[in-house]
Motif scaffolding. Sequence first.
Motif, PDB file in Angstrom:
ATOM      1  N   ARG A  16       6.262   2.118  -3.966  1.00 53.64           N
ATOM      2  CA  ARG A  16       5.514   0.884  -3.681  1.00 53.64           C
ATOM      3  C   ARG A  16       6.184  -0.310  -4.330  1.00 53.64           C
ATOM      4  NH1 ARG A  16      -0.404   2.073  -5.582  1.00 53.64           N
ATOM      5  NH2 ARG A  16       0.819   2.925  -7.271  1.00 53.64           N
ATOM      6  N   LYS A  17       6.641  -0.147  -5.563  1.00 52.47           N
ATOM      7  CA  LYS A  17       7.280  -1.252  -6.276  1.00 52.47           C
ATOM      8  C   LYS A  17       8.541  -1.722  -5.548  1.00 52.47           C
ATOM      9  CE  LYS A  17       8.896  -2.671 -10.790  1.00 52.47           C
ATOM     10  NZ  LYS A  17       9.033  -2.346 -12.196  1.00 52.47           N
ATOM     11  N   GLU A  18       9.357  -0.783  -5.083  1.00 51.31           N
ATOM     12  CA  GLU A  18      10.578  -1.141  -4.354  1.00 51.31           C
ATOM     13  C   GLU A  18      10.252  -1.894  -3.066  1.00 51.31           C
ATOM     14  OE1 GLU A  18      13.724   2.394  -5.395  1.00 51.31           O
ATOM     15  OE2 GLU A  18      11.992   2.916  -4.143  1.00 51.31           O
ATOM     16  N   VAL A  19       9.221  -1.442  -2.363  1.00 45.64           N
ATOM     17  CA  VAL A  19       8.831  -2.091  -1.103  1.00 45.64           C
ATOM     18  C   VAL A  19       8.278  -3.482  -1.369  1.00 45.64           C
ATOM     19  CG1 VAL A  19       7.311  -1.954   0.906  1.00 45.64           C
ATOM     20  CG2 VAL A  19       8.435   0.113   0.046  1.00 45.64           C
ATOM     21  N   TYR A  31      -1.132  -2.605   0.303  1.00 46.67           N
ATOM     22  CA  TYR A  31      -2.252  -1.694   0.534  1.00 46.67           C
ATOM     23  C   TYR A  31      -2.933  -2.012   1.872  1.00 46.67           C
ATOM     24  CZ  TYR A  31      -6.885   0.390   0.060  1.00 46.67           C
ATOM     25  OH  TYR A  31      -8.044   1.084   0.287  1.00 46.67           O
ATOM     26  N   ASN A  32      -3.186  -3.293   2.116  1.00 47.58           N
ATOM     27  CA  ASN A  32      -3.837  -3.699   3.368  1.00 47.58           C
ATOM     28  C   ASN A  32      -2.971  -3.342   4.577  1.00 47.58           C
ATOM     29  OD1 ASN A  32      -6.136  -4.703   2.127  1.00 47.58           O
ATOM     30  ND2 ASN A  32      -5.294  -6.769   1.943  1.00 47.58           N
ATOM     31  N   TRP A  33      -1.664  -3.532   4.464  1.00 49.84           N
ATOM     32  CA  TRP A  33      -0.759  -3.170   5.558  1.00 49.84           C
ATOM     33  C   TRP A  33      -0.807  -1.674   5.823  1.00 49.84           C
ATOM     34  CZ3 TRP A  33       4.366  -6.272   4.458  1.00 49.84           C
ATOM     35  CH2 TRP A  33       4.127  -7.634   4.708  1.00 49.84           C
ATOM     36  N   ARG A  34      -0.873  -0.873   4.762  1.00 54.71           N
ATOM     37  CA  ARG A  34      -0.925   0.579   4.913  1.00 54.71           C
ATOM     38  C   ARG A  34      -2.223   0.988   5.593  1.00 54.71           C
ATOM     39  NH1 ARG A  34      -2.655   4.881   1.313  1.00 54.71           N
ATOM     40  NH2 ARG A  34      -2.983   3.328  -0.309  1.00 54.71           N
ATOM     41  N   GLY A  45       2.095  14.420  -2.672  1.00 56.01           N
ATOM     42  CA  GLY A  45       1.125  14.696  -3.719  1.00 56.01           C
ATOM     43  C   GLY A  45       0.122  13.561  -3.753  1.00 56.01           C
ATOM     44  N   ARG A  46       0.003  12.918  -4.904  1.00 58.32           N
ATOM     45  CA  ARG A  46      -0.916  11.787  -5.037  1.00 58.32           C
ATOM     46  C   ARG A  46      -0.199  10.452  -4.993  1.00 58.32           C
ATOM     47  NH1 ARG A  46      -4.570  13.472 -10.079  1.00 58.32           N
ATOM     48  NH2 ARG A  46      -4.900  11.241 -10.013  1.00 58.32           N
ATOM     49  N   LYS A  47       1.113  10.471  -4.792  1.00 61.67           N
ATOM     50  CA  LYS A  47       1.897   9.229  -4.780  1.00 61.67           C
ATOM     51  C   LYS A  47       2.151   8.760  -3.353  1.00 61.67           C
ATOM     52  CE  LYS A  47       4.029   9.981  -9.178  1.00 61.67           C
ATOM     53  NZ  LYS A  47       5.120   9.585 -10.018  1.00 61.67           N
ATOM     54  N   VAL A  48       2.261   7.447  -3.203  1.00 57.13           N
ATOM     55  CA  VAL A  48       2.486   6.833  -1.896  1.00 57.13           C
ATOM     56  C   VAL A  48       3.918   6.304  -1.842  1.00 57.13           C
ATOM     57  CG1 VAL A  48       1.783   4.961  -0.343  1.00 57.13           C
ATOM     58  CG2 VAL A  48       0.065   6.193  -1.683  1.00 57.13           C
ATOM     59  N   PHE A  49       4.600   6.652  -0.767  1.00 57.89           N
ATOM     60  CA  PHE A  49       5.963   6.183  -0.536  1.00 57.89           C
ATOM     61  C   PHE A  49       6.057   5.614   0.869  1.00 57.89           C
ATOM     62  CE2 PHE A  49       6.391   9.482  -3.737  1.00 57.89           C
ATOM     63  CZ  PHE A  49       7.238   8.891  -4.659  1.00 57.89           C
ATOM     64  N   TYR A  50       7.142   4.883   1.121  1.00 58.57           N
ATOM     65  CA  TYR A  50       7.381   4.284   2.431  1.00 58.57           C
ATOM     66  C   TYR A  50       8.777   4.662   2.880  1.00 58.57           C
ATOM     67  CZ  TYR A  50       3.243   1.626   1.265  1.00 58.57           C
ATOM     68  OH  TYR A  50       1.972   1.270   0.919  1.00 58.57           O
TER      69      TYR A  50
END
Length: 68
Positions: A16-19, A31-34, A45-50
């Motif tokens: 998320r930070k990189e994005v 978050y809203n875009w997702r 797992g519990r982490k969100v990636f793009y």
Amino acid sequence: MLPIMVTAAQTTLLSRKEVMEKLGVCEVTLYNWRKSGYLEAVKVGRKVFYRQEDVLKTLELHGDKNGK
């Protein structure tokens, strides 16, 4: 391996930070875009990636907020 598995294995995932840095947006906007489907996310797992290709496509279509 199946072709789809090979493609998935070659996909680069961004945090998320990189994005947020690449697109010049805050965490709430990302978050809203997702949630709206504007930018698809992948949960590991519990982490969100793009996916890097999705982020690059968004940059090409809309640019970023910093004018880069």
